[in-house]
Design an enzyme around this catalytic site. Sequence first.
Site, PDB file in Angstrom:
ATOM      1  N   HIS A 284       6.168  38.130  42.660  1.00 26.05           N
ATOM      2  CA  HIS A 284       6.347  37.405  41.409  1.00 26.05           C
ATOM      3  C   HIS A 284       7.644  36.591  41.445  1.00 26.05           C
ATOM      4  CE1 HIS A 284       5.404  36.758  37.172  1.00 26.05           C
ATOM      5  NE2 HIS A 284       6.703  36.837  36.942  1.00 26.05           N
TER       6      HIS A 284
ATOM      7  N   SER B 209       5.056  32.389  34.900  1.00 23.00           N
ATOM      8  CA  SER B 209       5.159  33.732  34.341  1.00 23.00           C
ATOM      9  C   SER B 209       4.939  33.690  32.836  1.00 23.00           C
ATOM     10  CB  SER B 209       6.511  34.343  34.721  1.00 23.00           C
ATOM     11  OG  SER B 209       6.535  35.719  34.440  1.00 23.00           O
TER      12      SER B 209
ATOM     13  N   ASP C 163       2.078  41.262  43.227  1.00 20.55           N
ATOM     14  CA  ASP C 163       2.579  41.039  41.880  1.00 20.55           C
ATOM     15  C   ASP C 163       1.717  41.823  40.900  1.00 20.55           C
ATOM     16  OD1 ASP C 163       3.456  40.024  39.436  1.00 20.55           O
ATOM     17  OD2 ASP C 163       2.938  37.942  39.871  1.00 20.55           O
TER      18      ASP C 163
END
Length: 311
Positions: free
Chosen positions: A282, A158, A252
């Site tokens: 995610h 991320s 996501d």
Amino acid sequence: MIDPEVAAILPRLNDGFPRVETMTGAAARAAIRARLQPDPDPVPVARVHEQTIPGPAGEIPVRIYWPAARYPVDPAPSLIVFAHGGGFVFCDLDSHDDLCRSMANGTGAVVVSVDYRRAPEHRWPAAAHDVHAATAWASDNAASLGADAGHLIVAGDSAGGNLAAVASLMAREEGGPRIRAQALLYPVVSANFTTESYIRFAEGHYNTATAMKWYWDQYVPELDDRTHPHASPILGELAGLPPTLVVTAGHDPLASEGADLVQSLASAGVPTIHHEHAGAIHGFMTMPVLSLCETARTRAWEDLRALVAQT
């Protein structure tokens, strides 16, 4: 179609995750930290050690993991510098402890997890500079860690994927350290909120478009700065970057920019492996309750080893 195990826990994830966009950075960090439930029986590794290393604005805490087993074909383990996710604002060494243990054992590498400075108290490019500094430190100290500086890898998930990608760009610009490969797990690489996945998965899939905009506001509040490659690495010169593993989650908001990064890397001649887990959301690789998490981890660690071996 969303994975059935993901679908089963998604309502709880959606209801339980704080509305960070209504909070200060400190309050969001405290709320996320309060949700952390340490594993009473963590995955065993050979050794874990915590220390601080020199950084551009003071000492940087790191946690170092040695794998439980060595791969006999390797004269010395690879060395992975890992940047955790958390929107540039929250999460820490503890939140990603399980992932780092899995990474160390699955790749046979020594893993250095970096507790970089977080926004909004420390805005862009503080976190990127910390991760680059940690990468340089790891390269310089590989021998004392029992690892091979020639097999240096940067990785992150991320927001940490952003920082790992930027560390690669900075290393190339500054002539070192030499990075052998990078692993970017559903990375944040662009501040473009108009992509197909941002529109399609804006709400209801754990990570939200509103939260993502807030994360960018905390880390890179000046809109003009967001076009700098050290903020949006997809906008950088990608030719000559190390072989790259990109993992994306189908449900996501970041799925489109991850796929775009893969295409841009390939167009620039960078050897790239892309795994899209279509049924995932995610952050799924930090959710060991999901079978999909273990499947994705196993595949990623195998492919990362292969990338290093081929270069």
